[in-house]
Structure formats: C-alpha cells, structure tokens
Design a protein around this motif. Structure first.
Motif, PDB file in Angstrom:
ATOM      1  N   GLY A  96      34.033  72.819  84.473  1.00 35.14           N
ATOM      2  CA  GLY A  96      33.902  72.862  86.109  1.00 35.14           C
ATOM      3  C   GLY A  96      34.007  71.448  86.656  1.00 35.14           C
ATOM      4  N   ARG A  97      33.411  71.593  87.566  1.00 33.57           N
ATOM      5  CA  ARG A  97      33.156  70.195  88.536  1.00 33.57           C
ATOM      6  C   ARG A  97      32.331  69.111  87.588  1.00 33.57           C
ATOM      7  NH1 ARG A  97      28.772  67.861  90.538  1.00 33.57           N
ATOM      8  NH2 ARG A  97      30.122  66.817  92.137  1.00 33.57           N
ATOM      9  N   ALA A  98      31.469  69.643  86.704  1.00 35.20           N
ATOM     10  CA  ALA A  98      30.565  68.398  85.972  1.00 35.20           C
ATOM     11  C   ALA A  98      31.468  68.011  85.081  1.00 35.20           C
ATOM     12  CB  ALA A  98      29.430  69.373  85.158  1.00 35.20           C
ATOM     13  N   GLY A  99      32.646  68.549  84.564  1.00 32.72           N
ATOM     14  CA  GLY A  99      33.487  68.004  83.633  1.00 32.72           C
ATOM     15  C   GLY A  99      34.231  66.769  84.277  1.00 32.72           C
ATOM     16  N   PHE A 100      34.284  66.750  85.528  1.00 27.27           N
ATOM     17  CA  PHE A 100      34.791  65.505  86.228  1.00 27.27           C
ATOM     18  C   PHE A 100      33.895  64.266  86.770  1.00 27.27           C
ATOM     19  CE2 PHE A 100      36.557  63.003  89.862  1.00 27.27           C
ATOM     20  CZ  PHE A 100      37.979  62.586  89.275  1.00 27.27           C
ATOM     21  N   TYR A 101      32.839  64.935  87.278  1.00 26.03           N
ATOM     22  CA  TYR A 101      31.784  63.864  87.999  1.00 26.03           C
ATOM     23  C   TYR A 101      30.763  63.521  87.118  1.00 26.03           C
ATOM     24  CZ  TYR A 101      34.572  65.392  91.908  1.00 26.03           C
ATOM     25  OH  TYR A 101      35.354  65.564  92.973  1.00 26.03           O
ATOM     26  N   GLU A 102      30.652  63.998  85.952  1.00 28.30           N
ATOM     27  CA  GLU A 102      29.510  63.598  85.009  1.00 28.30           C
ATOM     28  C   GLU A 102      30.233  63.464  83.424  1.00 28.30           C
ATOM     29  OE1 GLU A 102      26.259  66.491  85.048  1.00 28.30           O
ATOM     30  OE2 GLU A 102      26.638  66.740  87.447  1.00 28.30           O
ATOM     31  N   GLY A 103      29.586  62.907  82.671  1.00 23.90           N
ATOM     32  CA  GLY A 103      29.916  62.890  81.217  1.00 23.90           C
ATOM     33  C   GLY A 103      31.351  61.999  81.026  1.00 23.90           C
ATOM     34  N   ALA A 104      32.059  62.222  79.920  1.00 27.29           N
ATOM     35  CA  ALA A 104      33.136  61.366  79.477  1.00 27.29           C
ATOM     36  C   ALA A 104      34.116  60.872  80.551  1.00 27.29           C
ATOM     37  CB  ALA A 104      33.769  61.801  78.248  1.00 27.29           C
ATOM     38  N   VAL A 105      34.343  61.893  81.537  1.00 25.21           N
ATOM     39  CA  VAL A 105      35.525  61.527  82.328  1.00 25.21           C
ATOM     40  C   VAL A 105      34.838  60.411  83.515  1.00 25.21           C
ATOM     41  CG1 VAL A 105      36.980  62.490  84.214  1.00 25.21           C
ATOM     42  CG2 VAL A 105      36.733  63.577  82.436  1.00 25.21           C
ATOM     43  N   ALA A 106      33.680  60.781  84.030  1.00 25.20           N
ATOM     44  CA  ALA A 106      33.305  59.859  85.080  1.00 25.20           C
ATOM     45  C   ALA A 106      32.880  58.458  84.487  1.00 25.20           C
ATOM     46  CB  ALA A 106      31.774  60.483  85.571  1.00 25.20           C
ATOM     47  N   ASP A 107      32.430  58.452  83.022  1.00 28.58           N
ATOM     48  CA  ASP A 107      32.054  57.255  82.379  1.00 28.58           C
ATOM     49  C   ASP A 107      33.323  56.340  82.360  1.00 28.58           C
ATOM     50  OD1 ASP A 107      29.560  58.004  81.816  1.00 28.58           O
ATOM     51  OD2 ASP A 107      29.884  58.625  79.727  1.00 28.58           O
ATOM     52  N   ASP A 108      34.700  57.199  82.124  1.00 23.77           N
ATOM     53  CA  ASP A 108      35.520  56.204  81.884  1.00 23.77           C
ATOM     54  C   ASP A 108      36.332  55.670  83.394  1.00 23.77           C
ATOM     55  OD1 ASP A 108      38.376  55.701  80.625  1.00 23.77           O
ATOM     56  OD2 ASP A 108      39.060  57.009  82.075  1.00 23.77           O
ATOM     57  N   LEU A 109      36.068  56.302  84.211  1.00 22.95           N
ATOM     58  CA  LEU A 109      36.487  55.925  85.995  1.00 22.95           C
ATOM     59  C   LEU A 109      35.661  54.893  86.296  1.00 22.95           C
ATOM     60  CD1 LEU A 109      37.719  59.269  87.153  1.00 22.95           C
ATOM     61  CD2 LEU A 109      39.177  57.937  86.143  1.00 22.95           C
ATOM     62  N   VAL A 110      34.464  55.278  86.237  1.00 23.18           N
ATOM     63  CA  VAL A 110      33.280  54.191  86.575  1.00 23.18           C
ATOM     64  C   VAL A 110      33.313  53.058  85.900  1.00 23.18           C
ATOM     65  CG1 VAL A 110      30.488  53.736  87.118  1.00 23.18           C
ATOM     66  CG2 VAL A 110      31.710  56.098  87.635  1.00 23.18           C
ATOM     67  N   GLY A 111      33.519  53.094  84.428  1.00 22.74           N
ATOM     68  CA  GLY A 111      33.620  51.731  83.694  1.00 22.74           C
ATOM     69  C   GLY A 111      34.654  51.014  83.999  1.00 22.74           C
ATOM     70  N   ARG A 112      36.062  51.661  84.419  1.00 18.31           N
ATOM     71  CA  ARG A 112      37.178  51.028  84.575  1.00 18.31           C
ATOM     72  C   ARG A 112      37.027  50.176  86.000  1.00 18.31           C
ATOM     73  NH1 ARG A 112      41.278  47.843  82.889  1.00 18.31           N
ATOM     74  NH2 ARG A 112      43.379  48.454  84.473  1.00 18.31           N
ATOM     75  N   LEU A 113      36.466  50.910  87.045  1.00 20.61           N
ATOM     76  CA  LEU A 113      36.274  50.450  88.326  1.00 20.61           C
ATOM     77  C   LEU A 113      35.266  49.326  88.224  1.00 20.61           C
ATOM     78  CD1 LEU A 113      36.093  53.653  90.218  1.00 20.61           C
ATOM     79  CD2 LEU A 113      37.873  51.722  90.632  1.00 20.61           C
ATOM     80  N   ARG A 114      34.048  49.372  87.723  1.00 22.82           N
ATOM     81  CA  ARG A 114      33.191  48.254  87.149  1.00 22.82           C
ATOM     82  C   ARG A 114      33.654  47.223  86.669  1.00 22.82           C
ATOM     83  NH1 ARG A 114      28.514  48.897  90.228  1.00 22.82           N
ATOM     84  NH2 ARG A 114      27.394  47.556  88.836  1.00 22.82           N
ATOM     85  N   ALA A 115      34.693  47.336  85.540  1.00 21.12           N
ATOM     86  CA  ALA A 115      35.288  46.220  85.010  1.00 21.12           C
ATOM     87  C   ALA A 115      36.189  45.466  85.960  1.00 21.12           C
ATOM     88  CB  ALA A 115      35.784  46.699  83.746  1.00 21.12           C
ATOM     89  N   LEU A 116      36.748  46.035  86.914  1.00 21.32           N
ATOM     90  CA  LEU A 116      37.797  45.442  87.736  1.00 21.32           C
ATOM     91  C   LEU A 116      36.993  44.859  88.953  1.00 21.32           C
ATOM     92  CD1 LEU A 116      40.479  47.957  87.890  1.00 21.32           C
ATOM     93  CD2 LEU A 116      40.710  45.454  86.719  1.00 21.32           C
ATOM     94  N   GLY A 117      35.569  45.091  89.057  1.00 22.21           N
ATOM     95  CA  GLY A 117      34.799  44.366  90.165  1.00 22.21           C
ATOM     96  C   GLY A 117      34.293  45.403  91.292  1.00 22.21           C
TER      97      GLY A 117
END
Length: 528
Positions: A203-224
């Motif tokens: 469900g929504r936790a599969g996008f806003y928490e866990g591995a998916v959120a880690d991937d997206l936030v990690g990419r955004l943070r790496a780009l500033g």
C-alpha cells in the motif's frame, strides 16, 4: 450529427458503463476492471496506473492527482486533493541566499513530494470495490513485459524541450540505445514494475516508507535537494469542498485553490453575460470573447491562487456576480484589450480520465508529473520519474504562492464535473498545463451554447492566449484568424496541438452514456 464525408470520429454510446482516456491500453484496462466487477473509482485508478507506464512523459507515480467524484451520480460532488507539498526545509530565504531568482524547471529543487500514490490508496479504500493489487496488475504487466509506444507518446518523447540526457538514470530507462523510442517500438520499465509490485503488496507505505522512499530521497539529496524521509512519510491528501458556478442552468464544479480550476469558473461567469448562442461557434466574435475573458481571469489566477492552508484566497469575492460584471465591462467585442500585463503560461504533459459505471458513479480523475518527464530526476533503483511541480512556486515572499515548508504550489491540472438539478451530467477534463481553463470553458460552451455532443465539443478548433499572442490551431478558419487580427490580436500557429480532453455524458432519461476522447491524443472512449 457530424458530416461523415469529413475526417473525424463519432461519440461512443453505451448503456452500462463508459471510460475515456488518452491511451487505448488505459481505456481497455478501465473497461476490463468495470466488467470484472470493479466500480468507476477502481477503473480510474487502474487506468491511471497503466498510463503511469505507457505515457511516461505525461504522468507517473512520482506525480500528483486531483479527483472529483459524484457517488451514484447524485448529491454532493466530492473533491480529493492529491497534490504534494514542498519539503519541510524549503523556504524562500534558503533559495534567495543560494542565489536563485526563481525555482528551476528541472532538477531536485523543482520536485515536490508526490501525492498520487497516497491519493490512489485512499480513494480505493474509501470508494472502490477492489483492492490496490487488482488496480495495479495491468500496469505491472506492461512495465515488466513491455508496451508498444503510441504515436502521440512518441511525438512528445522526441520533444526538443525534453532533456532526458541530463540525468544518467533517465537516459538508461528512457533513451534505450541513446535515443527516444519511435512509434511502434516496444519499451520496458522493469525497475518501475518492481516498485509497483511493492506498492501492490504494502500500500502507501510501500512508496512513502522503506526502500522506495530511500531510493528517491537518496537521489534527491545526492543532487542537492532538501527532501527528507520525513517529508515522504508525512504525505497525505485530503478531501475538500469543490468550488462551483452556475452556467445557463448547469452547475460546473472545480477543485478549490491551490488548484487553478477557479480560473475556468471566472471565465464562465464573465461569458455568461454574452449571448454566445447567437454567434458562429467557429467565428472570431465568439473566439475573441473567450480570449478576453481568459486574459482577465488569468490575471486573478496569478495574483491570488495558492494553498489555502497557508494563505487566504478570496474565493467567494472572485466568484461573485458583481465581480464578473466588473470584469465583463472591460471587454470590447471589437477590440483586444491593451492594458493587461503579459501572460507567460506553462505547457505540461498530463493524463485525464473520465469514468461512469452502471450505478452511475461518476469519476473525473487527472494525474500528472507536469512537464515532459517531470523534473528529469529518476530514482535509480525504482524507475520513478519525479514531478517538477515545485517550479510553480514564487520566490517573492509577499506573493501568496511563495514557497514555504509543507506548502502546496499553485497547480494546473484540473478535473471538471458538470451537474444539473443535483445529478451528474458529465465528468470531463482538458489537459494542457496553463491551457486547461480555456479548454474547460471551450468544451462547456460548445455543448451548452452551441448544442454540440461531447465529441464535437472536444474536436472543435481551439485558441489560447499566451506569451502576448493568440495561439490558433491550424483548424481555426482563416477568416476567423484574420478577423482576430483586425481586432488587434497577434495570431500564431502553435507548435503543438492545444491540450487533449475526455468526457462521459450521462442521459438519465434515456439511460445512456456518451463518451468522447480527443483526437489530439492517442486515446479513445469505450463502453458496453
């Protein structure tokens, strides 16, 4: 009735249920859902998920959505705001201190937190019959096994303004072999397929928490970027009261601000004081009035529309009859206004979905990542394209739409709903960024003032005032173009067709549905 000796398409007519989208695979998925026991909301989410795969330039799970819903086609219209917010660390001062003059169109600082997945989950839980796994199954299959690239999708994919090569992940996924796919090619997105599987399970936790959120936030943070995991975890859409106006006996409903839907209602209020029905629907006099009403309404859009959780928007004053009268008084039927400031309105790539089921549940559903391929930032492990809605914010701290922590930007995508005497008449929408209020008004007036069926109303030639010129599609009659020029308008031919739309008309007396889909896109309406 249309002239069958000219190119075109007939509206689609049925009795049980109808779906209209901008992509054949999406419409088919919606119909399959309806025929397997799902209702209109199940079908709309299923269709949106398919389009998140097969129209990747226009929409995705890294974007936002808005929905208008009329349960059983009667009573109050429900509005759901599924638009995301700015990161908690995003302040005007931060950007000004870093030398920004405006929010960029691409890159991490254009990204607001995606609201679509949260909205899909909430809407299915509250109004659907089937679960998220059923709704996402066709999209997962197309992402994993591949889908054929359709013609309008290929046209947009090759748009020179789409710079996928700026992001190495986007290049890997969306420029296979170093170039955009052509119409007829098969394209796959296995990373996105796995992400959709996670969401289907969790469900929504599969996008806003866990591995998916880690991937997206990690990419955004790496780009500033300023995004944090907490921003994703806190994302939550909400139900709102629609804004509405009456137009010649019909009620037209739109999303309230932060959405630009109010702009269409302002235009209709102004035009209600003119006897449009006596005019040539393709003539310059009618088009001129529409252009001038739009120019006035868009000034208020840019001055007032913002997130009402952060600022007061004078909705009732703007929708008052007295205010419409004052705007209308500025219009000269024979001359273009010369005192208004320049309008520079963005285009965008969006998908709109209209569904009505056998119980007459009526859904008007729109989903987008804004510009073509959104911000151009893609999650390396998840294949999620992130939207660039943050670019709509202002960096003037005094402006209502100034960026602030947790604030929603002024938003262009707008579903529409027409009702009459307390019953749904038509869920409808017209895509196209800043063009959308013009598109809604053109379709509504085509039907109410000129008696067109939904397909005729959507097919009809369009104009749009932008960048201090009138963009007139090639189908606008040359005599009308010349007459607009004599009124003082600079008229040019747009590089792209203006928008794209869908609608499903409900005839309660006959017990029929009439669907329409815009030939400017790849889609179609289907019913049974």
């Amino acid at each position: 009735m249309r002239d069958f000796q000219f190119p075109g398409r007939s509206p689609v007519r049925a009795t049980e249920a109808m779906a209209a989208t901008s992509h054949p695979l999406s419409t088919l998925a919606a119909i399959d859902m309806l025929r397997s026991g799902g209702n209109a909301m199940d079908a709309a989410v299923c269709a949106a998920a398919v389009q998140a795969v097969v129209e990747p330039q226009s929409t995705g799970i890294g974007g936002d959505c808005f929905v208008l819903y009329c349960p059983k086609g009667q009573g109050e219209v429900i509005a759901f705001n599924g638009s995301g917010r700015a990161p908690g660390a995003a302040t005007v001062e931060w950007y000004l201190d870093k030398g920004f003059n405006e929010l960029p169109l691409h890159g991490p600082h254009a990204v607001t937190i995606p609201g679509a997945v949260d909205a899909w989950c909430r809407l299915l839980e509250d109004h659907g019959r089937k679960g998220l796994a059923d709704a996402l199954a066709p999209a997962i299959r197309y992402a994993e096994e591949g889908y054929v690239v359709h013609d309008r999708v290929a046209f947009d994919w090759h748009d020179p303004e789409t710079d996928l090569s700026a992001d190495e992940v986007a290049t890997h996924i969306f420029l296979p072999g170093g170039k955009p796919p052509k119409a007829g090619d098969i394209h796959r997105q296995p990373e996105l397929a796995e992400t959709l599987r996670i969401i289907a399970r969790k469900g929504r936790a599969g996008f806003y928490e866990g591995a998916v959120a880690d991937d997206l936030v990690g990419r955004l943070r790496a780009l500033g970027g300023l995004h944090k995991l907490e921003d994703f975890a806190a994302t939550k859409g909400d139900y709102r009261t629609p804004v509405s106006t009456s137009y010649r006996g019909h009620d037209i409903h739109q999303m309230p601000p932060n959405n630009q839907g109010l702009t269409a209602l302002l235009m209709l209020n102004v035009l209600s004081g003119f006897d449009l029905g006596r005019l040539d629907p393709e003539g310059a006099e009618r088009l001129h009035l529409e252009i001038e009403a739009g120019r006035l309404a868009y000034q208020d859009r840019d001055a007032f529309i913002a997130d009402q959780d952060h600022v007061d928007v004078p909705v009732q004053a703007l929708l008052s009859c007295a205010y419409a009268d004052s705007l209308r008084a500025a219009i000269d039927p024979e001359h273009a206004m010369t005192h208004l400031p320049r309008l520079d309105l963005p285009g965008s790539d969006t998908v709109y979905i209209s569904v009505v089921d056998r119980d007459r549940n009526a859904v008007s559903f729109i989903n987008s990542t804004y510009y073509s391929f959104g911000s151009g930032v893609v999650g390396p492990k998840t294949g999620v394209v992130l939207q660039n809605r943050g670019s709509s914010f202002r960096l003037d701290p005094k402006h209502p739409n100034a960026i602030a922590p947790g604030k929603r930007p002024m938003h262009t995508i707008m579903p529409g709903m027409m009702t009459k005497a307390g019953r749904a008449v038509m869920p409808f929408g017209v895509m196209g960024g800043g063009y959308q209020p013009f598109g809604h008004v053109h379709v509504v007036t085509n039907m109410i003032d000129f008696g067109m069926d939904p397909q005729q109303a959507i097919d009809a030639a369009r104009v749009f005032y932008n960048h201090d010129v009138v963009e007139a599609e090639r189908s606008v009659h040359p005599d009308a173009v010349e007459s607009l020029r004599r009124r003082g308008h600079r008229v040019v031919e747009p590089d792209h067709p203006l928008g794209g739309g869908q609608a499903v008309l409900i005839d309660w007396e006959k017990g029929t549905l009439t669907g329409a889909s815009d030939p400017r896109k790849d889609g179609l309406a289907l019913g049974y």
